[in-house]
Design a protein around this motif. Structure first.
Motif, PDB file in Angstrom:
ATOM      1  N   ASP A  31       0.851  -1.185   0.000  1.00  0.00           N
ATOM      2  CA  ASP A  31       0.000   0.000   0.000  1.00  0.00           C
ATOM      3  C   ASP A  31       0.896   1.248   0.000  1.00  0.00           C
ATOM      4  O   ASP A  31       1.669   1.476   0.911  1.00  0.00           O
ATOM      5  CB  ASP A  31      -0.950   0.006   1.205  1.00  0.00           C
ATOM      6  CG  ASP A  31      -0.226  -0.105   2.528  1.00  0.00           C
ATOM      7  OD1 ASP A  31       0.602  -1.025   2.679  1.00  0.00           O
ATOM      8  OD2 ASP A  31      -0.488   0.738   3.411  1.00  0.00           O
ATOM      9  N   SER A  32       0.807   2.022  -1.068  1.00  0.00           N
ATOM     10  CA  SER A  32       1.633   3.218  -1.261  1.00  0.00           C
ATOM     11  C   SER A  32       3.116   2.919  -1.031  1.00  0.00           C
ATOM     12  O   SER A  32       3.732   3.434  -0.087  1.00  0.00           O
ATOM     13  CB  SER A  32       1.169   4.346  -0.320  1.00  0.00           C
ATOM     14  OG  SER A  32      -0.179   4.680  -0.539  1.00  0.00           O
ATOM     15  N   GLU A  49       5.696   3.978  -2.310  1.00  0.00           N
ATOM     16  CA  GLU A  49       6.565   5.157  -2.370  1.00  0.00           C
ATOM     17  C   GLU A  49       6.672   5.878  -1.027  1.00  0.00           C
ATOM     18  O   GLU A  49       7.564   6.718  -0.844  1.00  0.00           O
ATOM     19  CB  GLU A  49       6.068   6.124  -3.447  1.00  0.00           C
ATOM     20  CG  GLU A  49       4.818   6.920  -3.099  1.00  0.00           C
ATOM     21  CD  GLU A  49       3.519   6.124  -3.208  1.00  0.00           C
ATOM     22  OE1 GLU A  49       2.443   6.702  -2.905  1.00  0.00           O
ATOM     23  OE2 GLU A  49       3.577   4.937  -3.602  1.00  0.00           O
ATOM     24  N   LEU A  50       5.808   5.531  -0.073  1.00  0.00           N
ATOM     25  CA  LEU A  50       5.864   6.153   1.255  1.00  0.00           C
ATOM     26  C   LEU A  50       6.802   5.407   2.196  1.00  0.00           C
ATOM     27  O   LEU A  50       7.028   5.855   3.321  1.00  0.00           O
ATOM     28  CB  LEU A  50       4.457   6.227   1.863  1.00  0.00           C
ATOM     29  CG  LEU A  50       3.442   7.079   1.103  1.00  0.00           C
ATOM     30  CD1 LEU A  50       2.095   7.078   1.824  1.00  0.00           C
ATOM     31  CD2 LEU A  50       3.954   8.508   0.924  1.00  0.00           C
ATOM     32  N   ARG A  91       6.594   2.644   4.033  1.00  0.00           N
ATOM     33  CA  ARG A  91       6.059   2.238   5.332  1.00  0.00           C
ATOM     34  C   ARG A  91       6.710   0.935   5.784  1.00  0.00           C
ATOM     35  O   ARG A  91       6.922   0.021   4.991  1.00  0.00           O
ATOM     36  CB  ARG A  91       4.546   2.054   5.241  1.00  0.00           C
ATOM     37  CG  ARG A  91       3.783   3.359   5.003  1.00  0.00           C
ATOM     38  CD  ARG A  91       2.289   3.103   5.004  1.00  0.00           C
ATOM     39  NE  ARG A  91       1.532   4.342   4.869  1.00  0.00           N
ATOM     40  CZ  ARG A  91       0.601   4.560   3.951  1.00  0.00           C
ATOM     41  NH1 ARG A  91       0.289   3.614   3.079  1.00  0.00           N
ATOM     42  NH2 ARG A  91      -0.044   5.717   3.898  1.00  0.00           N
ATOM     43  N   SER A 120      -0.631  -4.376   3.832  1.00  0.00           N
ATOM     44  CA  SER A 120       0.167  -4.689   2.645  1.00  0.00           C
ATOM     45  C   SER A 120      -0.485  -5.818   1.842  1.00  0.00           C
ATOM     46  O   SER A 120      -0.598  -5.740   0.608  1.00  0.00           O
ATOM     47  CB  SER A 120       1.584  -5.067   3.063  1.00  0.00           C
ATOM     48  OG  SER A 120       2.443  -5.186   1.940  1.00  0.00           O
ATOM     49  N   ALA A 168      -3.606  -4.668  -0.033  1.00  0.00           N
ATOM     50  CA  ALA A 168      -3.288  -3.944  -1.267  1.00  0.00           C
ATOM     51  C   ALA A 168      -2.876  -4.911  -2.370  1.00  0.00           C
ATOM     52  O   ALA A 168      -3.161  -4.680  -3.550  1.00  0.00           O
ATOM     53  CB  ALA A 168      -2.171  -2.938  -1.006  1.00  0.00           C
TER      54      ALA A 168
END
Length: 250
Positions: free
Chosen positions: A120-121, A123-124, A126, A137, A140
């Protein structure tokens, strides 16, 4: 297929070579590198040269946060993680930087999904430290066809999360060298640890080997010459902290 999963190499050529030799001795015929190829360590160019050859031979590679910072270092380092980004950027040549810049954040190979941090995202960046983060995760990953196994790095720890038909995730701390049967159903997420900078109090390098024919996943610990890696950090003029922590596995 025997897929060797390596992550968080952190410019540690000694640890990388040790893990690759260990994996090949156990029949690995495919390599996957899950990001943070550089950062912290003293040999980013040697590591990149090695990895680019592996890619020519069919290795899978994705981007980590330190790879991203090495391409675009911050103007002023605020965190420990940012402190070697500018130095690494200066060591790499334009071809190596372009290679890092072009790496994807996610890579799917049949039922396997590779990610550095969380799906999940991604690019962040996490961290997947617990069942809640692992669940997000995996959720997603459900939007991607056929994905059953998610492999990541980033946390520098070896952990496995498994979900059967229900909503609850089971967390397992694997025993090095002991094969874990892949579930016949449900989902699995594993953080495969760090090749070049373990942080669990054990100096040995980490990687995992996925055997799709046998239906097994095995986590490994590999001794390597961490003193040589530490000496290289000191000779390069990088902070001694990054050298000292290799012996401590911290």
């Amino acid at each position: 297929m025997k897929l060797a999963l390596l992550s968080d190499i952190h410019a540690n050529i000694q640890a990388l070579e040790a893990c690759l030799a260990h994996a090949r001795a156990r029949g690995a015929n495919r390599i996957a590198l899950l990001g943070d190829l550089v950062g912290y360590g003293a040999d980013p160019c040697a590591v990149m040269q090695h990895i680019m050859v592996l890619v020519e031979d069919g290795a899978l590679v994705i981007k980590g946060n330190h790879d991203d910072m090495a391409v675009n270092p911050p103007d002023r380092a605020v965190t420990v993680g940012e402190s070697t980004a500018a130095w690494t950027h200066a060591q790499l040549d334009t071809t190596q930087r372009a290679f890092l810049a072009a790496l994807p954040l996610l890579k799917q190979e049949d039922s396997v999904l590779l990610v550095h941090a969380s799906v999940d995202s991604p690019e962040l960046w996490r961290y997947v430290y617990d069942q809640r983060a692992a669940s997000l995760s995996l959720k997603a990953a459900e939007s991607m066809p056929d994905v059953r196994y998610v492999f990541g790095g980033h946390v520098h720890m070896q952990t496995l999360y498994y979900r059967d038909d229900g909503p609850t995730l089971t967390r397992i701390t694997p025993i090095p060298g002991m094969p874990i049967p892949l579930p016949a159903r449900g989902q699995l997420l594993a953080t495969i640890g760090s090749v070049g900078q373990p942080r669990d109090g054990d100096s040995r390098a980490m990687y995992a080997l996925l055997d799709t024919d046998a239906g097994e996943l095995t986590f490994h610990r590999v001794p390597y010459d961490y003193e040589a890696a530490a000496d290289a950090i000191r000779r390069a003029g990088l902070p001694g902290y990054f050298a000292d922590r290799l012996a401590l596995g911290r």
